[in-house]
Design a protein around this motif. Sequence first.
Motif, PDB file in Angstrom:
ATOM      1  N   VAL A  74      -1.531   4.959   5.277  1.00 11.96           N
ATOM      2  CA  VAL A  74      -0.749   3.765   5.592  1.00 11.96           C
ATOM      3  C   VAL A  74       0.059   3.315   4.378  1.00 11.96           C
ATOM      4  CG1 VAL A  74      -0.917   1.309   6.141  1.00 11.96           C
ATOM      5  CG2 VAL A  74      -2.301   2.974   7.403  1.00 11.96           C
ATOM      6  N   THR A  75       1.359   3.210   4.568  1.00 10.72           N
ATOM      7  CA  THR A  75       2.257   2.665   3.559  1.00 10.72           C
ATOM      8  C   THR A  75       2.965   1.460   4.164  1.00 10.72           C
ATOM      9  OG1 THR A  75       2.624   4.808   2.493  1.00 10.72           O
ATOM     10  CG2 THR A  75       4.278   3.109   2.129  1.00 10.72           C
ATOM     11  N   LEU A  76       2.749   0.290   3.587  1.00 19.45           N
ATOM     12  CA  LEU A  76       3.355  -0.922   4.133  1.00 19.45           C
ATOM     13  C   LEU A  76       3.410  -2.022   3.088  1.00 19.45           C
ATOM     14  CD1 LEU A  76       0.874  -3.119   4.658  1.00 19.45           C
ATOM     15  CD2 LEU A  76       0.456  -1.718   6.664  1.00 19.45           C
ATOM     16  N   LYS A 106      -8.306   7.783  -0.269  1.00 25.55           N
ATOM     17  CA  LYS A 106      -7.188   8.133  -1.149  1.00 25.55           C
ATOM     18  C   LYS A 106      -6.115   7.080  -0.997  1.00 25.55           C
ATOM     19  CE  LYS A 106      -3.660  10.633   1.186  1.00 25.55           C
ATOM     20  NZ  LYS A 106      -2.617  11.600   1.009  1.00 25.55           N
ATOM     21  N   GLY A 107      -5.100   7.170  -1.838  1.00 25.45           N
ATOM     22  CA  GLY A 107      -4.015   6.204  -1.786  1.00 25.45           C
ATOM     23  C   GLY A 107      -4.223   5.055  -2.755  1.00 25.45           C
ATOM     24  N   THR A 155       0.828  -1.204   0.000  1.00 24.45           N
ATOM     25  CA  THR A 155       0.000   0.000   0.000  1.00 24.45           C
ATOM     26  C   THR A 155       0.861   1.251   0.000  1.00 24.45           C
ATOM     27  OG1 THR A 155      -0.152   0.343   2.414  1.00 24.45           O
ATOM     28  CG2 THR A 155      -1.665  -1.271   1.443  1.00 24.45           C
ATOM     29  N   HIS A 156       0.295   2.330  -0.543  1.00 23.44           N
ATOM     30  CA  HIS A 156       0.971   3.633  -0.567  1.00 23.44           C
ATOM     31  C   HIS A 156      -0.028   4.708  -0.145  1.00 23.44           C
ATOM     32  CE1 HIS A 156       4.551   2.040  -2.607  1.00 23.44           C
ATOM     33  NE2 HIS A 156       3.709   1.321  -3.338  1.00 23.44           N
ATOM     34  N   ASP A 157       0.237   5.309   1.007  1.00 20.89           N
ATOM     35  CA  ASP A 157      -0.590   6.411   1.516  1.00 20.89           C
ATOM     36  C   ASP A 157      -2.078   6.053   1.527  1.00 20.89           C
ATOM     37  OD1 ASP A 157       1.661   8.020   1.860  1.00 20.89           O
ATOM     38  OD2 ASP A 157       1.555   8.745  -0.196  1.00 20.89           O
ATOM     39  N   LEU A 158      -2.381   4.837   1.950  1.00 18.85           N
ATOM     40  CA  LEU A 158      -3.775   4.375   1.958  1.00 18.85           C
ATOM     41  C   LEU A 158      -4.527   5.031   3.111  1.00 18.85           C
ATOM     42  CD1 LEU A 158      -5.463   2.402   0.256  1.00 18.85           C
ATOM     43  CD2 LEU A 158      -5.051   0.672   2.014  1.00 18.85           C
ATOM     44  N   ARG A 159      -5.637   5.661   2.776  1.00 20.98           N
ATOM     45  CA  ARG A 159      -6.413   6.428   3.756  1.00 20.98           C
ATOM     46  C   ARG A 159      -7.894   6.101   3.610  1.00 20.98           C
ATOM     47  NH1 ARG A 159      -5.163  10.965   6.689  1.00 20.98           N
ATOM     48  NH2 ARG A 159      -6.831  12.403   7.251  1.00 20.98           N
TER      49      ARG A 159
END
Length: 301
Positions: free
Chosen positions: A25-27, A59-60, A9-13
């Motif tokens: 969340v970035t992981l 978003k993300g 994930t990248h900048d999951l909101r």
Amino acid sequence: MQTITIVETHDLRKVYGEVVALDDVTLTVPSGAVAFLGPNGAGKTTFIKLILGIAKPTKGSFSLLGVPQEQIGDIVKSKIGYMPEIPSTVSNVTGVQFVRHMALLSGLPYEVAMQRTHEVLDYVSLEEERYRETKNYSTGMRQRLLLAQALVHDPAVIICDEPTSGLDPAGREDILALLKDLVSTYGKSLFFSTHILRDVEQTCDHLILLNHGKVVYEGAISEIKKRKRKGYLIRFTNETKAVDYLTTHGIHYRITHEGIIVDGNIDVRELYRRISKIGAGILAFQPYEISMDDLFIEMIK
């Protein structure tokens, strides 16, 4: 086991009204046995709903098994087995009928679906109970049924959301033993969401710790275990003054109902001498092992 990335994930909101359930969340979730740990309300279930397409992110972006979210289709989803948190089933069908129905929905031909249904029900030890209506199942039986339906199409990855919720100790051990066996014997990858640290220690080797929608830790559980250390459990005559002293002097502590836990790198006699001068003497102290539970609490404070 082949090394793959289950989720990235990248900048999951995700925001519900004014509530931020996931906060950028970035992981990366690797293959193997991965725990998604956090207190209730941390955002674990929201995260799972997003990657499974049950809910849409605010978003993300994310990818599932290397496939970007906008390209995820039935072929990718067929490689995922999902055991939801709420033990809900169709009440007026038998266990066999329920699992068979899920097998057919996954695209298996009828004969194969029936064969796989009985195989997975055997695996989770639902014997004659499989012919009873699910409305008469205990919580433990319902959890095993939900695990069976997650396995029926033979997925590569099993996603479990609080699989031991509501179970007695024996039922908990049964489910955990099955999850461990799926990884060690059958080579499945496990993404295991829970708030119970002991379950994580028994089943997983990689940990993602979430709190208030943010990632607090991501890495090997063995690295956290290295932080375990000696300490002291101390009862003071005046806890308020003791806390003020510990805080002012940068001494790490945690308050419990039994007393105050402090790190073991202090000189207890020197602490006694200094703290007595401010009217907060020591009533009792004893050696204390800083446990995984203590470390978990430290990390989410």
